[in-house]
Design an enzyme around this catalytic site. Structure first.
Site, short mmCIF file in Angstrom:
data_model
loop_
_atom_site.label_atom_id
_atom_site.label_comp_id
_atom_site.label_asym_id
_atom_site.label_seq_id
_atom_site.Cartn_x
_atom_site.Cartn_y
_atom_site.Cartn_z
N SER A 151 1.11 -0.98 -0.03
CA SER A 151 -0.10 0.04 -0.06
C SER A 151 1.06 1.24 0.13
O SER A 151 2.28 1.19 -0.05
CB SER A 151 -1.09 0.05 1.22
OG SER A 151 -0.02 0.37 2.39
N LYS A 152 -0.02 2.39 0.04
CA LYS A 152 1.04 3.77 0.09
C LYS A 152 1.99 3.71 1.07
O LYS A 152 3.05 4.41 1.26
CB LYS A 152 0.07 4.82 0.30
CG LYS A 152 -0.81 5.06 -1.16
CD LYS A 152 -0.80 6.91 -1.05
CE LYS A 152 -1.49 7.16 -2.31
NZ LYS A 152 -2.98 7.20 -2.28
#
Ligand code: GLU
Length: 461
Positions: free
Chosen positions: A236-237
């Site tokens: 994810s980010k």
């Protein structure tokens, strides 16, 4: 039957690398089988879907040269969904449900209390009359049959129908649910193979139910493992994962990103670097990896480095243009290509390459302190003056001629090459490291090289 695959992103966010990888697999499988690849924008969620995300998805795919044969937008296909829905209702396979939120919440509470999984109890399944002017959803009548399907990575999958309930296919506001539109479109578009993340396995079971209700044969499935971050949780980010276009801005070549993402979930022996043609040639569902792969940004840079080395300099120039200093536009393509050749096998990203060849177009304004201190000493003035004289007579299109000018100087002053090459390098580039000395002189040419050496001597000696 012609192979048809699809990539079906929801434009509720940017195209991230997990999505791009799914698109790549579907694209390559279609092309490897002389089939077609369809892009379907799943924009039924009006609240969360944004035009700018759709644009970014299209731009990201185009940049990666993942070309679609067809594109469709779910937001424009309501009539088709209505048709399929009405058929199910007419055939008694789906029904209106008027249960209020309050009733459903109470039901859920009771079920949880009894230790059951929350599920709809079929309250409205057999309504004889419909209450007027009350909102309703449409639910399917779940057949009491277990659900089996084959997955190319997971093998035979089995779900008991008891794991599901009469799930909703159209909300009370008239919008359709994901599983319903997804299946209708796959049927309508003649999709033969669905390759997507294994987070969709349970959706697939529900979708198989819909295929049964429609009396249609489901496509073949390959559910690929997720991409993980270094801490082995879903990428994810948080892990610094970027949207696809951010990799473009970083100076990654699209073919390198596609190559890297392909390898992250697919293997062909030990082969790491694939051209686009090789990707299509070697791709098969059997070679998809069953276990999740960890995203490694350093390896992506290495793959990029390998692709940069492989490219023809004139092709690399096209990728490099957006990164070049604006002064470079005053020079011919031929000149920039010669400059690229001197650094192409060293730079790891396009950005780095652009930085490293900038000096060919912009003469140094200042000189790296550390390098100056080490190499530009008063004792070098006389040898440099001598070298300048020699260079004036040298042929800059001939490396041997330049070598002779340097060797004469070294011999006369009894110096090692580094003592004279480094001050010249600093004069030409402003820095202590860079391309080979003769290559640089040859690209810059006689007048510019001599001008820069003199300029440095005036400034520092
Ligand atoms: N719109 C869905 C998603 O983005 C599509 C999943 C699928 O490939 O069916 O997850």
């Amino acid at each position: 039957m012609m192979v048809r695959t699809r990539f079906a992103p929801s434009p509720t966010g940017h195209l991230h690398i997990g999505g791009l990888r799914t698109a790549i697999f579907n694209y390559l499988f279609a092309k490897a089988n002389n089939g077609e690849f369809v892009l379907r924008i799943e924009d039924t969620d009006k609240e969360r879907s944004k035009e700018e995300y759709t644009e970014a998805i299209l731009e990201g795919l185009k940049w990666c040269k993942i070309e679609w044969d067809e594109i469709c937008y779910q937001s424009k296909r309501n009539d088709i969904y209505e048709k399929y829905l009405n058929r199910l209702v007419e055939e008694g396979k789906a029904y209106r449900c008027y249960c209020s939120k309050e009733r459903l919440e109470k039901l859920k509470e009771e079920q949880l209390k009894k230790g059951e999984n929350p599920h709809y109890d079929g309250h409205c399944r057999n309504l004889k009359e419909y209450p007027e002017d009350k909102p309703y959803v449409i639910r399917i009548k779940l057949p009491e049959e277990d659900i089996d399907f084959y997955d190319h990575l997971h093998g035979n999958m089995h779900f008991s129908y008891k794991e599901f309930d009469d799930f909703i296919i159209r909300r009370s506001d008239g919008s359709f649910m994901y599983n319903f539109t997804n299946v209708v479109d796959d049927i309508e578009c003649g999709i033969t193979h669905v390759i997507r993340g294994d987070d969709h396995l349970t959706n697939t079971a529900k979708q198989i139910v819909l295929y049964r209700l429609f009396g249609k044969k489901p496509p073949e499935y390959a559910h690929v493992p997720m991409i993980l971050g270094e801490d082995k949780t879903r990428l994810s980010k948080r892990h610094g994962a970027k949207s696809v276009l951010e990799y473009k801005e970083m100076g990654i070549l699209p073919e390198a990103l596609v190559n890297y993402l392909l390898r992250l979930g697919f293997s062909y022996g030990d082969k790491e670097i694939f051209t686009f043609e090789e990707m299509i040639k070697y791709f098969s569902l059997e070679r998809l990896n069953k276990s999740a792969a960890v995203f490694n940004p350093d390896k992506l840079i290495w793959v990029n480095f390998e692709h940069m080395k492989m490219k023809k300099p004139e092709e690399l120039l096209e990728d490099l243009r957006p990164f070049l200093d604006k002064n470079c536009s005053n020079f011919s393509d031929e000149y920039i290509i010669e400059a690229i050749k001197t650094r192409q096998t060293k730079a790891q990203t396009l950005k780095e390459l652009a930085d490293e060849i900038r000096f060919y177009c912009v003469e140094p304004e200042d000189y790296e302190q550390k390098a100056v201190k080490k190499y530009v000493k008063a004792s070098i003035k006389e040898p440099l003056e001598y070298l300048l004289e020699k260079l004036k007579d040298a042929d800059f299109s001939n490396e041997e001629s330049l070598k002779t000018a340097f060797e004469d100087t070294l011999e006369k002053f009894n110096l090692k090459m580094v003592k004279i090459a480094q001050p010249v390098r600093i004069a030409l580039t402003g820095k202590g490291i860079g391309p080979g000395i003769y290559e640089m002189l040859m690209v810059l040419g006689k007048d510019e090289s001599i001008k820069r050496i003199k300029k440095m001597m005036d400034a520092l000696l």
